[in-house]
Design an enzyme around this catalytic site. Structure first.
Site, PDB file in Angstrom:
ATOM      1  N   ASP A 137      14.539  -0.853   0.654  1.00  0.00           N
ATOM      2  CA  ASP A 137      14.756  -1.440   2.529  1.00  0.00           C
ATOM      3  C   ASP A 137      16.392  -2.363   1.757  1.00  0.00           C
ATOM      4  O   ASP A 137      17.284  -1.810   1.470  1.00  0.00           O
ATOM      5  CB  ASP A 137      13.420  -1.432   3.030  1.00  0.00           C
ATOM      6  CG  ASP A 137      14.496  -1.606   4.564  1.00  0.00           C
ATOM      7  OD1 ASP A 137      15.555  -1.556   4.989  1.00  0.00           O
ATOM      8  OD2 ASP A 137      13.541  -2.912   5.958  1.00  0.00           O
ATOM      9  N   GLU A 142       8.069   2.502  -6.170  1.00  0.00           N
ATOM     10  CA  GLU A 142       8.051   2.099  -4.711  1.00  0.00           C
ATOM     11  C   GLU A 142       7.779   3.416  -3.947  1.00  0.00           C
ATOM     12  O   GLU A 142       9.119   3.806  -4.439  1.00  0.00           O
ATOM     13  CB  GLU A 142       8.646   0.815  -5.177  1.00  0.00           C
ATOM     14  CG  GLU A 142       9.266   0.280  -3.269  1.00  0.00           C
ATOM     15  CD  GLU A 142       7.815  -0.456  -2.727  1.00  0.00           C
ATOM     16  OE1 GLU A 142       6.923   0.415  -2.330  1.00  0.00           O
ATOM     17  OE2 GLU A 142       8.569  -1.870  -2.474  1.00  0.00           O
ATOM     18  N   LYS A 183       1.047  -1.136   0.698  1.00  0.00           N
ATOM     19  CA  LYS A 183      -0.335   0.234  -0.378  1.00  0.00           C
ATOM     20  C   LYS A 183       1.401   1.214  -0.005  1.00  0.00           C
ATOM     21  O   LYS A 183       0.806   2.233  -0.521  1.00  0.00           O
ATOM     22  CB  LYS A 183      -0.910  -0.280   1.459  1.00  0.00           C
ATOM     23  CG  LYS A 183      -1.872  -1.355   1.105  1.00  0.00           C
ATOM     24  CD  LYS A 183      -2.166  -1.038   2.820  1.00  0.00           C
ATOM     25  CE  LYS A 183      -3.805  -1.978   3.438  1.00  0.00           C
ATOM     26  NZ  LYS A 183      -3.439  -1.807   4.815  1.00  0.00           N
TER      27      LYS A 183
HETATM   28  P1  IMP Z   1      12.670  -4.498   1.325  1.00  0.00           P
HETATM   29  O1  IMP Z   1      13.013  -3.777   0.540  1.00  0.00           O
HETATM   30  O2  IMP Z   1      12.433  -5.646   0.780  1.00  0.00           O
HETATM   31  O3  IMP Z   1      13.434  -4.711   2.495  1.00  0.00           O
HETATM   32  O4  IMP Z   1      11.193  -4.232   1.803  1.00  0.00           O
HETATM   33  C1  IMP Z   1      10.407  -2.898   2.009  1.00  0.00           C
HETATM   34  C2  IMP Z   1       9.333  -2.396   2.088  1.00  0.00           C
HETATM   35  O5  IMP Z   1       9.489  -2.769   3.147  1.00  0.00           O
HETATM   36  C3  IMP Z   1       8.809  -1.475   1.574  1.00  0.00           C
HETATM   37  O6  IMP Z   1       7.836  -0.867   0.556  1.00  0.00           O
HETATM   38  C4  IMP Z   1       7.822  -0.615   3.105  1.00  0.00           C
HETATM   39  O7  IMP Z   1       6.974  -1.413   2.893  1.00  0.00           O
HETATM   40  C5  IMP Z   1       8.709  -1.703   3.975  1.00  0.00           C
HETATM   41  N1  IMP Z   1       9.525  -0.523   5.165  1.00  0.00           N
HETATM   42  C6  IMP Z   1      11.217  -0.963   4.789  1.00  0.00           C
HETATM   43  N2  IMP Z   1      11.535   0.236   5.627  1.00  0.00           N
HETATM   44  C7  IMP Z   1      10.816   1.258   6.265  1.00  0.00           C
HETATM   45  C8  IMP Z   1      10.307   2.267   7.501  1.00  0.00           C
HETATM   46  O8  IMP Z   1      11.668   2.381   7.792  1.00  0.00           O
HETATM   47  N3  IMP Z   1       8.984   2.395   6.928  1.00  0.00           N
HETATM   48  C9  IMP Z   1       8.367   1.844   6.444  1.00  0.00           C
HETATM   49  N4  IMP Z   1       8.238   0.957   6.662  1.00  0.00           N
HETATM   50  C10 IMP Z   1       9.205   0.412   5.816  1.00  0.00           C
HETATM   51 MG    MG Z   2       5.772  -1.045   0.578  1.00  0.00          MG
END
Ligand code: IMP
Ligand code: MG
Length: 189
Positions: A113, A109, A53
């Site tokens: 992260d 996106e 979302k």
């Molecule tokens: P990743 O890059 O696979 O670790 O996941 C990224 C997802 O984790 C993002 O799309 C967000 O939904 C969530 N996410 C990562 N860091 C944060 C943050 O600092 N605040 C809120 N959601 C986060």
């Molecule tokens: Mg996300």
């Protein structure tokens, strides 16, 4: 919620939120990103795919800053497993309703992260025969990266802190903040 915080009148400004990026800074950067995207895709008809979302607010502003013939779709992704740590195994919870063969795809996106979600999603979309697959991310938390992901359009690099607002949530709260803040103490909700 404690009695004292229940009496606080503002959701947008409370002691647990440390402002990081103002609404004005965000809008100014998105105007630049939209202009760059419009230039890069001139004469083409890209499909922007918002990742639900968290990206819904960013996507809403980005498309209005992008003077281009374009279309919008959404996908929803979740990591397998019950823990808070991403396992790297990713599941598509809501898939596209349209074929993307031969299309120019721009994934939109909120934040990259670890990169686990996006590296899975981008290769999944490439395997469907898209003509091109690029990524626009509002925030880049690069220190946390486990899987390298090429971000074609980056809003802001940010430090390794948990941020909320402008679509990003903590336990579904704070998506409606007009700005981005560091959540100082997640246990104090
Ligand atoms: P990743 O890059 O696979 O670790 O996941 C990224 C997802 O984790 C993002 O799309 C967000 O939904 C969530 N996410 C990562 N860091 C944060 C943050 O600092 N605040 C809120 N959601 C986060
Ligand atoms: Mg996300």
């Amino acid at each position: 919620m404690s009695a004292s915080s229940a009496q606080q009148s503002s959701e947008f400004s409370n002691a647990n939120l440390e402002p990081l990026l103002s609404a004005e800074q965000i809008q100014a950067r998105i105007s630049e990103m939209g202009a760059e995207i419009a230039r890069d895709y001139a004469g083409r008809n890209p499909l922007l795919i918002g990742v639900l979302k968290g990206a819904f607010v960013f996507l809403g502003d980005l498309v209005r800053a992008t003077d281009l013939r374009l279309a919008v779709e959404f996908m929803a992704i979740s990591s397998y497993g019950a823990g808070t740590r991403s396992s790297g195994e990713v599941k598509i919870v809501k898939d596209l309703d349209v074929p993307i063969e031969g299309r120019d795809i721009l994934v939109v996106e909120d934040i990259v992260d670890t990169g686990l979600t996006l590296s899975y999603l981008l290769s999944n979309l490439e395997s469907r025969g898209a003509r091109s697959v690029k990524l626009a991310a509002l925030l880049d938390k690069h220190e946390r990266r486990l899987r390298e992901v090429r971000i074609d359009y980056i809003g802001f690099p940010i430090p390794d802190a948990f941020v909320v607002g402008y679509g990003l949530d903590f336990a579904e709260r704070y998506r409606n903040l007009p700005y981005i803040a560091v959540l100082k103490d997640p246990s104090q909700d």
